[in-house]
Design an enzyme around this catalytic site. Sequence first.
Site, PDB file in Angstrom:
ATOM      1  N   THR A  44      -5.050  25.251 -23.821  1.00 42.31           N
ATOM      2  CA  THR A  44      -4.560  24.483 -25.095  1.00 42.31           C
ATOM      3  C   THR A  44      -5.486  23.316 -25.505  1.00 42.31           C
ATOM      4  O   THR A  44      -5.580  22.582 -26.379  1.00 42.31           O
ATOM      5  CB  THR A  44      -3.346  24.222 -25.320  1.00 42.31           C
ATOM      6  OG1 THR A  44      -2.907  23.052 -24.568  1.00 42.31           O
ATOM      7  CG2 THR A  44      -2.478  25.377 -24.595  1.00 42.31           C
ATOM      8  N   LYS A  96     -13.617  23.104 -33.013  1.00 39.67           N
ATOM      9  CA  LYS A  96     -12.685  24.370 -33.009  1.00 39.67           C
ATOM     10  C   LYS A  96     -13.634  25.534 -33.211  1.00 39.67           C
ATOM     11  O   LYS A  96     -13.421  26.788 -32.614  1.00 39.67           O
ATOM     12  CB  LYS A  96     -11.473  24.430 -33.684  1.00 39.67           C
ATOM     13  CG  LYS A  96     -10.408  23.352 -33.505  1.00 39.67           C
ATOM     14  CD  LYS A  96     -10.116  23.498 -32.162  1.00 39.67           C
ATOM     15  CE  LYS A  96      -8.979  24.521 -31.561  1.00 39.67           C
ATOM     16  NZ  LYS A  96      -8.703  24.124 -30.303  1.00 39.67           N
ATOM     17  N   MET A 145      -1.418  24.396 -39.613  1.00 43.61           N
ATOM     18  CA  MET A 145      -0.935  23.018 -39.381  1.00 43.61           C
ATOM     19  C   MET A 145       0.488  23.219 -38.725  1.00 43.61           C
ATOM     20  O   MET A 145       1.527  24.109 -39.299  1.00 43.61           O
ATOM     21  CB  MET A 145      -0.534  22.356 -40.630  1.00 43.61           C
ATOM     22  CG  MET A 145      -0.029  20.891 -40.590  1.00 43.61           C
ATOM     23  SD  MET A 145      -1.476  19.911 -40.269  1.00 43.61           S
ATOM     24  CE  MET A 145      -1.818  19.222 -41.707  1.00 43.61           C
TER      25      MET A 145
HETATM   26  P1  NDP Z   1      -2.110  17.277 -28.845  1.00 44.68           P
HETATM   27  O1  NDP Z   1      -3.281  15.853 -29.516  1.00 44.68           O
HETATM   28  O2  NDP Z   1      -0.737  16.943 -28.664  1.00 44.68           O
HETATM   29  O3  NDP Z   1      -2.890  17.735 -27.530  1.00 44.68           O
HETATM   30  C1  NDP Z   1      -3.919  17.759 -27.244  1.00 44.68           C
HETATM   31  C2  NDP Z   1      -4.272  17.987 -25.777  1.00 44.68           C
HETATM   32  O4  NDP Z   1      -5.475  18.074 -25.539  1.00 44.68           O
HETATM   33  C3  NDP Z   1      -3.802  16.842 -25.069  1.00 44.68           C
HETATM   34  O5  NDP Z   1      -2.858  17.345 -23.994  1.00 44.68           O
HETATM   35  C4  NDP Z   1      -4.967  16.128 -24.669  1.00 44.68           C
HETATM   36  O6  NDP Z   1      -4.790  15.434 -23.215  1.00 44.68           O
HETATM   37  C5  NDP Z   1      -5.718  17.119 -24.459  1.00 44.68           C
HETATM   38  N1  NDP Z   1      -7.076  16.760 -24.342  1.00 44.68           N
HETATM   39  C6  NDP Z   1      -7.958  16.182 -25.299  1.00 44.68           C
HETATM   40  N2  NDP Z   1      -9.036  15.932 -24.609  1.00 44.68           N
HETATM   41  C7  NDP Z   1      -8.932  16.314 -23.529  1.00 44.68           C
HETATM   42  C8  NDP Z   1      -9.957  15.984 -22.301  1.00 44.68           C
HETATM   43  N3  NDP Z   1     -11.385  15.274 -22.637  1.00 44.68           N
HETATM   44  N4  NDP Z   1      -9.816  16.576 -21.183  1.00 44.68           N
HETATM   45  C9  NDP Z   1      -8.484  17.126 -20.847  1.00 44.68           C
HETATM   46  N5  NDP Z   1      -7.433  17.293 -22.110  1.00 44.68           N
HETATM   47  C10 NDP Z   1      -7.770  16.728 -23.086  1.00 44.68           C
HETATM   48  O7  NDP Z   1      -2.489  18.290 -29.969  1.00 44.68           O
HETATM   49  P2  NDP Z   1      -1.855  19.919 -30.291  1.00 44.68           P
HETATM   50  O8  NDP Z   1      -0.678  20.198 -29.275  1.00 44.68           O
HETATM   51  O9  NDP Z   1      -1.542  19.790 -31.673  1.00 44.68           O
HETATM   52  O10 NDP Z   1      -3.077  20.642 -29.988  1.00 44.68           O
HETATM   53  C11 NDP Z   1      -3.339  21.668 -28.839  1.00 44.68           C
HETATM   54  C12 NDP Z   1      -4.148  22.761 -29.243  1.00 44.68           C
HETATM   55  O11 NDP Z   1      -3.856  23.269 -30.423  1.00 44.68           O
HETATM   56  C13 NDP Z   1      -5.410  22.011 -29.686  1.00 44.68           C
HETATM   57  O12 NDP Z   1      -6.424  22.985 -28.932  1.00 44.68           O
HETATM   58  C14 NDP Z   1      -5.732  21.968 -30.990  1.00 44.68           C
HETATM   59  O13 NDP Z   1      -6.955  22.242 -31.468  1.00 44.68           O
HETATM   60  C15 NDP Z   1      -4.678  23.461 -31.279  1.00 44.68           C
HETATM   61  N6  NDP Z   1      -4.191  23.366 -32.865  1.00 44.68           N
HETATM   62  C16 NDP Z   1      -3.432  22.407 -33.072  1.00 44.68           C
HETATM   63  C17 NDP Z   1      -2.712  22.476 -34.567  1.00 44.68           C
HETATM   64  C18 NDP Z   1      -1.851  21.831 -35.100  1.00 44.68           C
HETATM   65  O14 NDP Z   1      -1.497  21.524 -36.013  1.00 44.68           O
HETATM   66  N7  NDP Z   1      -1.131  20.821 -34.098  1.00 44.68           N
HETATM   67  C19 NDP Z   1      -3.094  23.676 -35.229  1.00 44.68           C
HETATM   68  C20 NDP Z   1      -3.936  24.520 -34.596  1.00 44.68           C
HETATM   69  C21 NDP Z   1      -4.633  24.655 -33.600  1.00 44.68           C
HETATM   70  P3  NDP Z   1      -3.988  13.821 -23.240  1.00 44.68           P
HETATM   71  O15 NDP Z   1      -2.746  14.173 -23.648  1.00 44.68           O
HETATM   72  O16 NDP Z   1      -4.382  13.282 -22.033  1.00 44.68           O
HETATM   73  O17 NDP Z   1      -4.864  12.996 -24.509  1.00 44.68           O
END
Ligand code: NDP
Length: 317
Positions: free
Chosen positions: A79, A162, A187
């Site tokens: 994720t 993405k 979203m």
């Molecule tokens: P969050 O921002 O809550 O979570 C993103 C996560 O990615 C965090 O845990 C963050 O870690 C981690 N991350 C970012 N950069 C790095 C890195 N360099 N190394 C390790 N970890 C990293 O977002 P969401 O829960 O919303 O998103 C989770 C997934 O779902 C993503 O892939 C997003 O693209 C996808 N998504 C989300 C949607 C939404 O509406 N929320 C819709 C469609 C897809 P840290 O906490 O340390 O920053």
Amino acid sequence: KTVCVTGASGYIASWLVKFLLQRGYTVKASVRDTSDPKKTQHLLSLDGAKERLHLIKADLMEEGSFDAVVDGCDGVFHTASPFYHATKDPQAELIDPALKGTLNVLRSCAKTPSVKRVVLTSSIASVAYNYKPKTPQVLVDESWWSDPEFCVQTQKWYVLSKTLAEDAAWKFVKDKRIELVAINPPMVVGPLLQPTLNTSSAAVLNLINGAETYPNSTYGWADVRDVANAHILAFENPSANGRYLTVESVAHYSEIVKLLRQLYPTLPLPKKCADDKPFVAKYQVSKERAKSLGLEFTPLEQTIKEAVESLKEKGFF
Ligand code: NDP
């Protein structure tokens, strides 16, 4: 069974970890900063965490960082990926972690014989952004792909990140023994487990925080718990394959405001659209594959209600 969740402290991942622990899995969870209680406390206090949750430090940009995380796992839920729109350097801040990070995680999986299936948190961002017109008659389904050129031209860098990441993932597994299944949520909203504000929850908060206008945008929407469940169904169902859109409904921001007004008549909600143009058209999104997984959708109204209650409880407004 032991599974791994990358980016475990995130909005969607936190619910995924909660449900996996509930279902009896042992969860190896990667976080970037294991010493930050804002990123770990809500996970460590989940039911079953003491016995079956292991937090491990890993970064998408560090080669081999996930070797220790995926070691001994049957399944990997990838994720982790940066999700925000304001960026000075989209290549370094969004595209590299999404694309190189995904390949980095997949490389660790490919050399770990126990890993049979990877469930990738992709997005509708990888599906619906191209030059094809979107109208109420158009049905977007899993055969659609976003067009990188369109993303560059419209400067949709998150969408590009993405799209490139999912495309690279499918190409990577082509000649490998690991199975890949992609979940493509729109979203994602609903209650928060983590104490910090994520980008999609901010979309709701922005409407109830005294804003004068709402954006002229139309999006698909889904409940965070349904999206987390879709990941588990995609792992547990042996015949799951390919991509799964998980869109409960498509709605313009004006409709979200209308829902909010019905639910909370006293909230100071925005009264007008941010521009005078016609509302961006709606379109349909196929639910067929998601339903074939056994996914049941929470109605958007319920999701929005619980999102607001959660944002309030956590003190965001
Ligand atoms: P969050 O921002 O809550 O979570 C993103 C996560 O990615 C965090 O845990 C963050 O870690 C981690 N991350 C970012 N950069 C790095 C890195 N360099 N190394 C390790 N970890 C990293 O977002 P969401 O829960 O919303 O998103 C989770 C997934 O779902 C993503 O892939 C997003 O693209 C996808 N998504 C989300 C949607 C939404 O509406 N929320 C819709 C469609 C897809 P840290 O906490 O340390 O920053």
